[in-house]
Design a protein around this motif. Structure first.
Motif, PDB file in Angstrom:
ATOM      1  N   VAL A   1     -85.455 -16.194   5.471  1.00  0.00           N
ATOM      2  CA  VAL A   1     -85.090 -16.815   4.194  1.00  0.00           C
ATOM      3  C   VAL A   1     -85.098 -15.748   3.113  1.00  0.00           C
ATOM      4  N   SER A   2     -84.484 -16.038   1.979  1.00  0.00           N
ATOM      5  CA  SER A   2     -84.220 -15.003   0.981  1.00  0.00           C
ATOM      6  C   SER A   2     -84.862 -15.333  -0.361  1.00  0.00           C
ATOM      7  N   GLY A   3     -85.254 -14.270  -1.081  1.00  0.00           N
ATOM      8  CA  GLY A   3     -85.711 -14.402  -2.454  1.00  0.00           C
ATOM      9  C   GLY A   3     -84.583 -14.180  -3.447  1.00  0.00           C
ATOM     10  N   ASP A   4     -83.442 -13.651  -2.982  1.00  0.00           N
ATOM     11  CA  ASP A   4     -82.249 -13.539  -3.820  1.00  0.00           C
ATOM     12  C   ASP A   4     -81.387 -14.798  -3.637  1.00  0.00           C
ATOM     13  N   PHE A   5     -80.706 -15.237  -4.694  1.00  0.00           N
ATOM     14  CA  PHE A   5     -79.744 -16.322  -4.525  1.00  0.00           C
ATOM     15  C   PHE A   5     -78.665 -16.216  -5.598  1.00  0.00           C
ATOM     16  N   TYR A   6     -77.543 -16.872  -5.329  1.00  0.00           N
ATOM     17  CA  TYR A   6     -76.443 -16.897  -6.288  1.00  0.00           C
ATOM     18  C   TYR A   6     -76.232 -18.342  -6.734  1.00  0.00           C
ATOM     19  N   TRP A   7     -75.659 -18.484  -7.934  1.00  0.00           N
ATOM     20  CA  TRP A   7     -75.445 -19.814  -8.498  1.00  0.00           C
ATOM     21  C   TRP A   7     -74.202 -19.777  -9.358  1.00  0.00           C
ATOM     22  N   PHE A   8     -73.312 -20.780  -9.210  1.00  0.00           N
ATOM     23  CA  PHE A   8     -72.137 -20.872 -10.084  1.00  0.00           C
ATOM     24  C   PHE A   8     -71.772 -22.340 -10.270  1.00  0.00           C
ATOM     25  N   ARG A   9     -71.192 -22.619 -11.442  1.00  0.00           N
ATOM     26  CA  ARG A   9     -70.878 -24.015 -11.750  1.00  0.00           C
ATOM     27  C   ARG A   9     -69.967 -24.075 -12.977  1.00  0.00           C
ATOM     28  N   GLU A  10     -69.111 -25.073 -13.009  1.00  0.00           N
ATOM     29  CA  GLU A  10     -68.252 -25.292 -14.168  1.00  0.00           C
ATOM     30  C   GLU A  10     -68.931 -26.311 -15.085  1.00  0.00           C
ATOM     31  N   ILE A  11     -69.062 -25.956 -16.399  1.00  0.00           N
ATOM     32  CA  ILE A  11     -69.737 -26.843 -17.344  1.00  0.00           C
ATOM     33  C   ILE A  11     -68.902 -26.960 -18.612  1.00  0.00           C
ATOM     34  N   ASP A  12     -69.330 -27.875 -19.513  1.00  0.00           N
ATOM     35  CA  ASP A  12     -68.610 -28.076 -20.769  1.00  0.00           C
ATOM     36  C   ASP A  12     -68.705 -26.836 -21.647  1.00  0.00           C
TER      37      ASP A  12
END
Length: 632
Positions: A397-408
């Protein structure tokens, strides 16, 4: 000022194999340290661990040296040996400085300074402040460095330490120059130059006064000798005068008896010759007797020496025989204990293997949860066509992660405070413009602890985006407060957190806004590579609130963006076992940035694999995100 112990290390980032003698020495010291701890000899145990650290350090094995120093410090802190601990912390800081891991170097110089403040030795405190200021200056935190140097200068002036005062002047000049305050820089440069001349003049003056004192002593000594010589000459003249006055009387009195004395002397000479002959005969006899006695004594001593030697040999043989029997008994007992411990160890190994299997199964299950939580890397292309994510955990398992999302595009006050709005306002809200938020996050640690932090961070980012917060600096500030609240860092000593970079893409305005918590952003525009540093604060930790800086980039031409954790650039490899480093990373990104993003992903993965080779293991989680924007 720095407590640098690198004179015997030619290159501390090079890693070489330990010799057999070094391995043996380390094993012996580890056994001694364990026995010393068991016997509550904590000071000796700490010294043993420090010796191990120096062996690793000399061999170029920096990580092992740091671990051994930390163990030594922990042991010595148990008995409040602050003088030894402050030196150990400074040694660790020096190793991190040589490894170019300046944040860790700063952390341990500050720990050393904290210990120095406890011991309350003014000279040590001033030296510790200068060490911290030196690293802050390298990290371009010049304002903080100037504060430390001013505090050190006050202390150094109070104790009149010429060397420390000169160091403060020189570093203050350099820091003011880096901040653009040329007037202040020149002012302290002039003070440093004048003070150096003053030190040299003081040294010459001390030498001159010593010579003058010695010369005065020599002159006084010479005067005394002259006076004594004059007195001696005076008495010699008086004695000569007296002798001269009585000489005539003496000659006259002796002339009359001269003949008679000659006759008597001739007779006495004959008697003396007879006595000399008799004495010579007696001396020869005496020498013969002494030689005979000496020969007899020598024989007696030889007999006694041989007898004593036999007794000593017999005692040595007797002791050796007893020691051999005792050793055989002890060896038999140890063999029995070894057999028993071997059986215990075999059972323990079976138990550990079973536990390890259960733990591995649990971690594999956790990986499934983490993979389900994170979107698939390919999903980023649904939002940005030209993009890639290179994601390579070090462990399961990893301590790094990525996150992306479309918001207002605008913050929603109703969402932020959880307020209910009317239906007509909700319909009207659906027409709002959208922004796309993307982030690369590096949590504290890796493996299972890092994975727990990644899940906390991912959920908090979802909550923040649901509130409608779309500015990158505000996202980081809200995340910082969320981590501190979730981990109860106000009430506990927990200091876990994360380093990260956040980009907010606004297609309508043709801009990208960036904010970073320690981590930077690299982008290429018009074939020019530009790096924007993140703020010096991470997410989570001691401070209640951090204020992060937002940077806006106009995308009116094709622009390539790269976000990453430190796993890629910190990886050891190559021919000399050095880190990859961010400079080489920027150069390689520049070489390949015009290629399709999918091909860049493959090239970066291949470059990392070739850099590691078969000699070096992956030391941290690796995350690199790249995307191309063209709003022209």
């Amino acid at each position: 000022v720095l407590i640098l112990l690198i004179s015997f290390i030619s290159n501390s980032q090079q890693i070489k194999n330990l010799s057999r003698a070094e391995h043996s020495q380390i094993e012996r010291l580890e056994e001694m340290a364990q026995l010393q701890v068991n016997n509550n000899n904590f000071f000796e145990a700490g010294e043993s661990m420090s010796k191990i650290a120096f062996i690793y350090w000399k061999a170029g094995r920096a990580r092992e040296a740091i671990n051994s120093f930390i163990i030594s410090a922990d042991i010595l802190l148990e008995i409040n040996k602050y003088d030894e601990v402050k030196n150990i912390f400074s040694n660790i800081a020096v190793i991190y400085t040589d490894l170019e891991e300046l944040e860790f170097a700063l952390e341990y110089f500050e720990k050393s300074l904290e210990i120095r403040r406890k011991t309350n030795v003014s000279k040590d405190i001033a030296a510790g402040l200068i060490d911290v200021a030196y690293v802050l200056q390298i990290l371009n935190f010049n304002d903080d460095a100037i504060k430390k140097l001013n505090e050190a200068l006050v202390i150094a002036t109070k104790i009149n330490s010429s060397r420390l005062i000169l160091d403060c002047y020189q570093l203050l000049s350099l820091n003011y120059e880096q901040t653009g305050n040329i007037r202040k820089s020149n002012e302290y440069a002039g003070k440093a130059e004048s003070y150096q001349v003053f030190i040299q003049e003081e040294s010459l003056k001390e030498g001159f006064e010593t010579v003058v004192l010695e010369t005065k002593q020599e002159v006084a000594k010479s005067k005394q000798e002259i006076l004594l010589a004059a007195e001696l000459l005076k008495y010699q003249k008086i004695f000569a005068q007296r002798t001269e006055d009585s000489l005539g009387f003496t000659i006259l009195s002796k002339q009359d008896s001269l003949f008679a004395s000659a006759q008597i002397a001739k007779q006495k000479q004959l008697e003396i010759e007879k006595m000399e002959t008799a004495r010579e005969l007696d001396a020869v006899k005496l020498k013969q007797q002494e030689a005979q006695q000496q020969k007899q004594r020598l024989i007696i001593f030889m007999i006694l020496g041989g007898f004593i030697l036999m007794i000593v040999l017999a005692m040595v043989m007797l002791r050796a025989n007893r020691a051999r029997k005792k050793a055989n008994t002890k060896l038999g007992k140890q063999n029995k204990e070894i057999i028993e411990k071997g059986e215990q160890l075999s059972g323990a190994l079976k138990k550990i293997a079973h536990q390890n299997q259960n733990i591995t199964q649990s971690i594999n299950y956790a990986r499934g949860i983490q993979q389900a939580l994170l979107p698939k890397p390919e999903q980023l292309s649904n939002h940005i066509e030209e993009s890639f994510i290179l994601f390579k955990p070090r462990d399961i398992v990893s301590g790094d992660f990525y996150w992306f999302r479309e918001i207002d595009a605008k913050s929603d006050i109703f969402k932020i405070f959880g307020m209910h709005r009317r239906s007509d306002e909700q319909d009207k809200d659906k027409t709002k413009d959208k922004r796309f938020v993307i982030s690369a996050v590096d949590c504290t640690g890796h493996g299972v602890p890092g994975a727990f932090m990644s899940m906390i961070g991912y959920n908090l980012l979802d909550e923040i985006s649901n509130k409608g917060i779309s500015r990158p600096d505000l996202i980081l500030e809200e995340l910082h407060r969320g981590v501190r609240f979730t981990l109860k860092q106000k009430e506990t000593n927990n200091q876990d957190g994360m380093d990260m970079s956040v980009c907010v893409i606004d297609k309508d305005k043709k801009t990208v806004e960036f904010a970073g918590a320690k981590n930077p952003l690299i982008y290429i525009q018009n074939n020019e590579v530009i790096q924007i540093k993140g703020d010096k604060y991470g997410i989570g930790g001691k401070s209640d609130d951090h204020h992060f800086t937002s940077h806006t980039i106009l995308v009116d031409k094709p622009t390539y963006f790269y976000m990453f954790s430190d796993g890629y650039i910190d990886q050891f490899g190559g021919e000399t076992g050095r880190k990859f480093m961010i400079k080489k990373f920027r150069q390689y990104i520049h070489e390949i940035h015009t290629k399709p993003m999918k091909e860049q992903h493959e090239l970066l993965a291949k470059k990392l694999e070739d850099w590691q080779g078969t000699k070096y293991n992956q030391i941290d989680d690796v995350l690199v995100m790249g995307f191309k924007l063209d709003f022209s």
